[in-house]
Motif scaffolding. Structure first.
Motif, PDB file in Angstrom:
ATOM      1  N   GLY A   1      -0.821  -5.624   7.522  1.00  0.00           N
ATOM      2  CA  GLY A   1       0.039  -6.251   6.536  1.00  0.00           C
ATOM      3  C   GLY A   1       0.221  -5.409   5.293  1.00  0.00           C
ATOM      4  O   GLY A   1      -0.557  -4.490   5.009  1.00  0.00           O
ATOM      5  N   ALA A   2       1.264  -5.746   4.548  1.00  0.00           N
ATOM      6  CA  ALA A   2       1.565  -5.052   3.293  1.00  0.00           C
ATOM      7  C   ALA A   2       1.529  -6.013   2.112  1.00  0.00           C
ATOM      8  O   ALA A   2       0.871  -5.738   1.107  1.00  0.00           O
ATOM      9  CB  ALA A   2       2.936  -4.380   3.385  1.00  0.00           C
TER      10      ALA A   2
ATOM     11  N   GLY B   1       3.430  -5.782  -2.679  1.00  0.00           N
ATOM     12  CA  GLY B   1       3.855  -4.976  -1.530  1.00  0.00           C
ATOM     13  C   GLY B   1       3.735  -3.492  -1.786  1.00  0.00           C
ATOM     14  O   GLY B   1       4.373  -2.685  -1.096  1.00  0.00           O
ATOM     15  N   ASN B   2       2.888  -3.119  -2.745  1.00  0.00           N
ATOM     16  CA  ASN B   2       2.722  -1.708  -3.094  1.00  0.00           C
ATOM     17  C   ASN B   2       1.552  -1.085  -2.331  1.00  0.00           C
ATOM     18  O   ASN B   2       0.964  -0.103  -2.772  1.00  0.00           O
ATOM     19  CB  ASN B   2       2.490  -1.580  -4.601  1.00  0.00           C
ATOM     20  N   ALA B   3       1.213  -1.673  -1.195  1.00  0.00           N
ATOM     21  CA  ALA B   3       0.099  -1.193  -0.374  1.00  0.00           C
ATOM     22  C   ALA B   3       0.336  -1.606   1.072  1.00  0.00           C
ATOM     23  O   ALA B   3       1.115  -2.516   1.363  1.00  0.00           O
ATOM     24  CB  ALA B   3      -1.220  -1.775  -0.871  1.00  0.00           C
ATOM     25  N   ILE B   4      -0.358  -0.924   1.968  1.00  0.00           N
ATOM     26  CA  ILE B   4      -0.337  -1.299   3.377  1.00  0.00           C
ATOM     27  C   ILE B   4      -1.688  -0.956   3.977  1.00  0.00           C
ATOM     28  O   ILE B   4      -2.322   0.044   3.588  1.00  0.00           O
ATOM     29  CB  ILE B   4       0.808  -0.597   4.138  1.00  0.00           C
TER      30      ILE B   4
ATOM     31  N   PHE C   1      -7.578   1.426   6.974  1.00  0.00           N
ATOM     32  CA  PHE C   1      -7.309   2.281   5.814  1.00  0.00           C
ATOM     33  C   PHE C   1      -6.425   1.484   4.858  1.00  0.00           C
ATOM     34  O   PHE C   1      -5.378   0.972   5.257  1.00  0.00           O
ATOM     35  CB  PHE C   1      -6.548   3.553   6.199  1.00  0.00           C
ATOM     36  N   HIS C   2      -6.847   1.392   3.610  1.00  0.00           N
ATOM     37  CA  HIS C   2      -5.982   0.812   2.583  1.00  0.00           C
ATOM     38  C   HIS C   2      -5.237   1.959   1.909  1.00  0.00           C
ATOM     39  O   HIS C   2      -5.860   2.891   1.367  1.00  0.00           O
ATOM     40  CB  HIS C   2      -6.819   0.041   1.547  1.00  0.00           C
ATOM     41  N   LEU C   3      -3.920   1.877   1.911  1.00  0.00           N
ATOM     42  CA  LEU C   3      -3.079   2.925   1.321  1.00  0.00           C
ATOM     43  C   LEU C   3      -2.167   2.284   0.286  1.00  0.00           C
ATOM     44  O   LEU C   3      -1.459   1.320   0.585  1.00  0.00           O
ATOM     45  CB  LEU C   3      -2.216   3.587   2.407  1.00  0.00           C
ATOM     46  N   ASP C   4      -2.189   2.792  -0.944  1.00  0.00           N
ATOM     47  CA  ASP C   4      -1.274   2.234  -1.944  1.00  0.00           C
ATOM     48  C   ASP C   4      -0.769   3.305  -2.884  1.00  0.00           C
ATOM     49  O   ASP C   4      -1.218   4.451  -2.858  1.00  0.00           O
ATOM     50  CB  ASP C   4      -1.922   1.063  -2.695  1.00  0.00           C
ATOM     51  N   MET C   5       0.196   2.901  -3.715  1.00  0.00           N
ATOM     52  CA  MET C   5       0.798   3.820  -4.678  1.00  0.00           C
ATOM     53  C   MET C   5       0.549   3.353  -6.107  1.00  0.00           C
ATOM     54  O   MET C   5       1.396   3.469  -6.993  1.00  0.00           O
ATOM     55  CB  MET C   5       2.299   3.940  -4.411  1.00  0.00           C
ATOM     56  N   SER C   6      -0.639   2.838  -6.356  1.00  0.00           N
ATOM     57  CA  SER C   6      -1.002   2.375  -7.689  1.00  0.00           C
ATOM     58  C   SER C   6      -1.045   3.526  -8.682  1.00  0.00           C
ATOM     59  O   SER C   6      -1.557   4.601  -8.383  1.00  0.00           O
ATOM     60  CB  SER C   6      -2.373   1.690  -7.631  1.00  0.00           C
TER      61      SER C   6
END
Length: 244
Positions: free
Chosen positions: A151-152, A172-175, A231-236
């Motif tokens: 999920g995102a 929704g700034n992560a997936i 894996f948690h991936l975000d653009m924080s």
């Protein structure tokens, strides 16, 4: 009585003038040559529009960072790079408002293709091109058929707490990525294969490390037990540079 300059003084003056002219011409030629070189290598040119089809360069990171708060410019990069996407209507309010809902239309996400922010979409595209595809081809001699996710979007605070900072998932700034399926049906699971050794572990470590070149935050089983299966991936912008 006006004294005339000696012949030597005159020649020195002429030499100084020539030297200044030569220096000016040299600077001009360097500028012209430099602009020509940048035109052939736009990935190094801070003024050239970002195109994801260009290789990474000196100016790439700064251009990517500039897109975080500029949705139109970010989507223009996707269009310029011929990355198929759909711009969805904004949703939500308050801490969970999602003014940027960008869905990648051709990305092999499964079980569906959830909308994320545009910067996450760009990071996913770069990750696929520069890391996922090369790693799968080199280690397994195969391409990736599916990238499995958990999920995102989720309107919640960090770790589901009742107080504290909001999760990047809230906008929704992560997936969260749980595994990968190769074209022959082989499944590589973060939960099962992270510490199992062999090619699957090597692949997971490589794609985790490579994600750090595209995403601001990358959290894996090495970070804590809450990330044992993904894996948690975000653009924080808050956690820029965290890669565990």
């Amino acid at each position: 009585m006006v004294k005339r300059k000696s012949g030597i003084s005159k020649r020195i003056g002429e030499f100084s003038s020539d030297r200044r002219t030569l220096a000016f011409l040299l600077l001009v030629s360097l500028f012209v040559g430099g602009r020509a070189w940048l035109a052939e290598h736009p990935q190094h040119d801070p003024w050239a529009p970002l195109d994801l089809n260009d290789p990474p360069g000196w100016a790439t990171e700064a251009k990517l960072l500039a897109l975080r708060n500029d949705v139109p410019a970010c989507r223009a990069v996707l269009e310029r790079s011929e990355v198929a996407f759909t711009a969805l209507d904004p949703q939500g309010e308050g801490a969970c408002a999602r003014p940027d809902r960008t869905r990648l239309d051709a990305y092999p996400l499964a079980p569906d293709r959830p909308p994320t922010t545009c910067p996450v979409a760009i990071a996913l595209a770069l990750w696929q091109r520069d890391v996922l595809t090369p790693a799968a081809e080199e280690i397994f001699d195969s391409e990736i058929a599916q990238v499995e996710h958990l999920g995102a979007y989720s309107c919640r605070r960090l770790y589901g707490r009742s107080s504290g900072n909001w999760s990047e998932h809230a906008t929704g700034n992560a997936i969260d990525i749980a595994g990968f399926v190769l074209e022959d049906g082989t499944r590589i699971s973060v939960l099962r294969d992270w510490d199992e050794g062999g090619d699957r572990q090597d692949f997971l470590r490589r794609v985790r490390d490579g994600a750090c070149d595209s995403f601001s935050t990358v959290l894996s089983p090495d970070y804590n037990a809450a990330h044992a299966d993904h894996f948690h991936l975000d653009m924080s912008g808050r956690w820029n540079g965290l890669c565990r």
